[in-house]
Design a protein around this motif. Structure first.
Motif, mmCIF file in Angstrom:
data_model
loop_
_atom_site.group_PDB
_atom_site.id
_atom_site.type_symbol
_atom_site.label_atom_id
_atom_site.label_comp_id
_atom_site.label_asym_id
_atom_site.label_seq_id
_atom_site.Cartn_x
_atom_site.Cartn_y
_atom_site.Cartn_z
ATOM 1 N N ASP B 277 1.419 -9.441 -7.704
ATOM 2 C CA ASP B 277 0.060 -9.736 -8.008
ATOM 3 C C ASP B 277 -0.942 -9.139 -6.789
ATOM 4 O O ASP B 277 -0.413 -9.520 -5.697
ATOM 5 N N ASP B 278 -1.525 -8.163 -6.907
ATOM 6 C CA ASP B 278 -2.220 -7.327 -5.699
ATOM 7 C C ASP B 278 -3.606 -7.330 -5.762
ATOM 8 O O ASP B 278 -4.265 -6.628 -6.764
ATOM 9 N N HIS B 281 -5.137 -3.730 -5.494
ATOM 10 C CA HIS B 281 -4.917 -2.584 -6.353
ATOM 11 C C HIS B 281 -5.774 -1.777 -6.419
ATOM 12 O O HIS B 281 -6.935 -2.087 -7.374
ATOM 13 N N LYS B 298 -3.725 -12.211 -0.887
ATOM 14 C CA LYS B 298 -2.808 -11.243 -0.669
ATOM 15 C C LYS B 298 -1.766 -10.945 -1.435
ATOM 16 O O LYS B 298 -1.745 -11.642 -2.451
ATOM 17 N N THR B 299 -1.169 -9.747 -1.324
ATOM 18 C CA THR B 299 -0.236 -9.463 -2.261
ATOM 19 C C THR B 299 1.064 -10.224 -2.570
ATOM 20 O O THR B 299 1.639 -10.476 -1.110
#
Lengths: 462, 447
Positions: B277-278, B281, B298-299
């Protein structure tokens, strides 16, 4: 809600660049939503939606703008921003506004805003108890309560000026059953165009009990086989199949541009004689009912298919232009944020003569869909799909064992031709219908019907 | 009344009225949408709207209210409603208002370039796309949707603990649905693209893709029902993933509504599956620097090589599970209470092209579109049985389109049955992404 002189100025500003029709839709809506999970009231939110939609027609062009800025300056700016899309042409005629009075069909006994939250929660708790106590395998019960009080004012350059209040109340129950390995759910969501009296008079034993019973039944169910079978669809929410398979294809939204299999076929035989399909927004206090539609037209009973013959479509003011036809009181929008268009209200198959017992007894090998889930359709091709929430196999004229994971697919126009039994037990069920003018309360209804063949998709294979 | 003044006054009055902590969440947006039909503008829409939600701690319980009418009169409405809503709640669940993260990313979700594009230029683009699609092939009958929509907006979260966050976003969507006919056979195909880079939109390329997507569905054949090896094209895979993301929510595991309860650190999927989960992106367009509670995003790796690394948390679920929040509190709008959703959740890409994934399949099915996901799926049991569009794969190659199908299976089995992952990662406008997947088998029924 907003001064009449301001509304008049907005209607005028909207026509300042050559439009031939303009309309103002003002909405002021109070909403309460409560959620009970695991026996605890976990969420409660209240709000006020308020905004204005302005619509202009210029021939076959429709322009829409909406704003939450209710100052005269803001509204005139919005009207001019929309009018800017039209280039040239004479200014449309403006008729002075005449207030239209009507006797509301849908009486509201108790405005939900006058009822304390605690009283609403009482009924949620009762429903929770009923579902919990149904079986020890019921692990989780979720209750959602919603009430809405929507005030609308609709005015247009033809002189229309209508105000209406719509009140909706709904209680949805979701029960989850588990045997420690798998989980299954059951759902029931009764709703009405009515006040709190609807919740007070609701047969909670029935609705909460059914949600629990469906979950438990599906827990022990076999996987559904795949193949082509006769399918019996029970009354009430079972009507969702025709809502998708044919109702959407009868909306002017798809008919006007010939994007429907039913376009240009008035007078043709599209179904067996036993099929009569009706959309009626006047049914007292039903979930999909309205006094006036979102263009301010009185709702009516529209017969769409009569004894198998295509009689009419659901038409809004704009598509009426392209179709060269009259509007049918069917124009709806979720809120001021949506350009209204033709939509269903309470749509149903009229009752026939077969009893449910006869229909089942005359089915040798098939599927009985007791409760339907939702579905969707591609209006251009008529291809539809549905989930069945509670299904059984039928063997030698008797209901056999329950099966889970059944999906029905097919083509609306073809399925309509295959209706071979229509029962005598018409009932309506509440649902939400999503389409281009937003998500709307609609009823779907029918008596028990049988379709001689539908493709059933299941996990078990053939 | 100016919004910052309104927010300040609301927070002050809420505290005066007995709220221990309070937060004001404001959103404002503008949009433009235009639909073309046979060379003419069929519908043209613009909007400008705003609304504000109050969330506050009253006697230890969190009350909510919102309004779209931003004026002096709304302050007492918000405060009284939020109080009544707090009072009816069952118990103090320990929620509170967040004082802020130490650091926030400063990723841009707004393009100044896009904001400068004139309406006329957008209309010309969408008109030229319609014209090019219609001219592409005589079997193209019409476009039942040919729409360009753009939006811009900002959101502001302020609370009486001193936190004040702001973010701007914009984007543009093109949606096309093409109707094609050959004899009695009628099919549709749709195209959707969300971008912030107007210059990247090439009318010829879009028209070709939209037309081919519909035309490829003509010439359908039936195939026997049964279990088939499946190639799930990237967009179909992403829509299936999107439907089942509630299983990753800690709110659902805590309420016995997800079978992933107690599975952190356990293998739940195939070794080849890594799920990320980014929020930043670059291909996703959606995303955010802070979540619905104001926590810095955050990622995260949700699944690494089949092992469940973490669930998605907000501050409340994190406290109950004794972990840190993952910054997944979600406020769909000022009208919503907090829920949990991912930001840009996607399956990490592999190395093979879609064609290579198919190469060794003697008899299989390529799925290109799923419908009925809202009704034919059960996120609690994981069961799904949904309508599908796709192609028969024979001897490693696409042979013919298949008549309307249903595919059925269980999502928990599905993620275990992923054999290979393609390189063609693609994001849906909602922020969910996936490459094409090769899956051991699913039940296929054909109409």
């Amino acid at each position: 809600m907003i001064k009449q002189s301001i509304i008049e100025n907005v209607i005028e500003a909207a026509l300042s660049t050559g439009g031939d029709f303009s309309e103002v839709f003002i909405e002021d809506k109070y909403v309460n939503r409560l959620e009970l999970q695991s026996g605890k009231l976990e969420k409660s939110i209240s709000g006020r939606d308020f905004g204005i939609g302005i619509r202009i027609f210029s021939g076959l062009q429709s322009i829409y703008t909406y704003t939450t800025d209710f100052s005269e300056e803001g509204l005139l700016l919005a009207a001019k921003r929309a009018a800017h899309a039209i280039k040239g042409g004479a200014n449309g005629t403006i008729h002075p506004l005449r207030k239209e009075a009507f006797n509301p069909i849908h009486q509201i006994a108790q405005m939900p805003r006058t009822v304390k939250h605690a009283r609403k929660v009482e009924f949620m708790r009762k429903a929770n108890e009923i579902a919990r106590n149904y079986d020890e395998r019921i692990r989780q019960v979720g209750l959602r309560y919603i009430d809405e009080e929507q005030h609308v004012l609709i005015a247009n350059s033809e002189g229309k000026f209508v105000e209406d209040t719509r009140v909706h109340s709904r209680l949805s129950i979701q029960a989850t059953a588990s045997d420690g390995v798998e989980m299954q759910t059951g759902f029931y969501g009764p709703g009405a165009h009515a006040g709190f009296e609807f919740i007070e008079n609701l047969d909670l034993e029935h609705y909460a009990g059914e949600a629990a019973r469906i979950a438990i039944t599906m827990l022990g169910a076999d996987e559904c086989p795949s193949g082509k079978f006769p399918v019996i669809i029970d009354n009430e929410f079972g009507g969702v199949i025709f809502h998708e398979a044919c109702g959407h294809g009868l909306e002017a939204t798809s008919v006007a541009k010939n994007n429907s299999v039913f376009a240009n076929r008035i007078g043709e035989k599209v179904a067996p004689d036993i099929v009569t399909y009706i959309d009626d927004g006047t049914l007292p206090n039903e979930w999909g009912s309205l006094n006036v539609d979102d263009e301010g037209e009185k709702t009516r009973k529209n017969v769409l298919i009569e004894n198998g013959i295509l009689k009419g479509y659901l038409i809004d003011k704009f598509n009426a232009r392209r179709m060269n036809a009259e509007a049918t009181g069917s124009s709806r929008r979720e809120s001021y944020r949506f350009n209204p268009t033709s939509r269903m209200t309470n749509t149903y198959i009229a009752p026939g003569t077969s009893t449910p017992e006869e229909i089942i007894a005359s089915t040798e090998n098939g599927l009985y869909a007791k409760y339907m889930g939702g579905g969707s359709v591609n209006p251009a091709t008529g291809d539809y799909n549905f989930a069945v929430s509670e299904a059984y196999l039928v063997k030698n004229g008797k209901i056999d064992r329950p099966v889970r994971g059944a999906t029905l697919i097919g083509n609306g126009a073809k399925t309509l031709q295959l209706v071979d039994k229509v029962g005598n037990n018409l009932a309506h069920g509440a649902g939400m219908c999503g389409s281009i003018s937003g998500s709307l309360p609609v009823n779907v209804g029918q008596p028990m019907i049988r379709i001689s063949e539908i493709t059933v998709g299941g996990t078990k294979g053939e | 009344m100016h919004i910052t003044e309104f927010q300040e006054e609301l927070l002050k009055k809420a505290v005066d009225a007995g709220f221990k902590e309070a937060e004001a969440y404001y959103e404002r947006s503008e949009s433009f949408q235009c639909m073309i039909f046979e060379g003419e503008i069929d519908s043209y829409e613009t909007s400008e709207d705003s609304g504000l939600g109050l969330r506050g701690l009253y006697n230890g319980k969190m009350g909510y209210a919102y309004t779209e009418k931003i004026d002096e009169d709304s302050i007492p409405f918000l405060i009284e409603s939020a109080k009544a809503n707090a009072e009816v709640l069952d118990e103090d669940d320990g929620s509170n208002i967040f004082e802020g993260s130490k650091e926030y990313a400063n990723h841009a979700f707004y393009s100044e370039e896009l904001a400068k594009i004139q309406i006329q230029e957008k209309i010309e683009l969408i008109k030229s796309i319609e014209k090019k699609v219609l001219a592409y092939d005589p079997r193209i009958v019409t476009l039942n949707y040919c729409v360009l929509q753009d939006f811009s907006g900002d959101r502001m979260l302020a609370n009486n603990k001193g936190l004040s966050l702001k973010e701007k976003k914009n984007g543009l969507v093109i949606f096309i649905s093409t109707v094609v006919k050959n004899g009695e056979e009628m099919k549709t195909g749709s195209f959707i693209k969300l971008t912030r880079d107007f210059g990247s939109l090439d009318a010829d390329k879009i028209a070709k893709e939209a037309a081919e997507e519909a035309l490829s569905n003509l010439g359908e054949q039936s195939i026997p029902a049964g279990k088939y090896t499946i190639i799930m094209r990237h967009d179909a895979a992403a829509s299936l993933l999107a439907t089942f993301t509630p299983i990753f929510s800690a709110e659902n595991t805590q309420k016995d509504q997800s079978l992933l309860k107690g599975k952190v650190g356990v293998k739940v999927a195939s070794d080849v599956l890594t799920l990320l989960d980014d929020p930043f992106h670059p291909d996703a367009v959606a995303g955010s620097n802070f979540d619905g509670e104001g926590v810095a995003t955050k990622t995260h790796a949700i699944v690494s090589n089949g092992i469940l690394e973490t669930l998605l948390h907000n501050r409340k679920t994190a406290r109950l599970d004794g972990v840190e929040t993952t910054g997944h509190a979600h406020k769909a709008s000022y009208k919503s209470t907090l829920t949990i959703t991912p930001l840009n959740m996607f399956i990490a890409p592999g190395e093979k092209s879609k064609a290579d994934l198919m190469a060794s399949i003697a008899d299989g099915v390529l799925i290109t579109n799923l419908s009925g996901l809202h009704s034919g799926t059960n996120t609690i049991s994981g069961d799904f049985s949904v309508a599908a569009t796709g192609f028969h794969i024979k001897d490693g190659k696409i042979s013919t389109p298949v008549k309307q199908m249903t595919i059925a299976g269980n999502f928990f089995d599905f993620i275990n049955d992923i054999e290979e992952i393609g390189s063609d990662l693609n994001f849906l406008p909602g922020g969910y992404g996936s490459p094409s997947l090769r899956v051991k088998e699913l039940s296929v029924t054909v109409d």
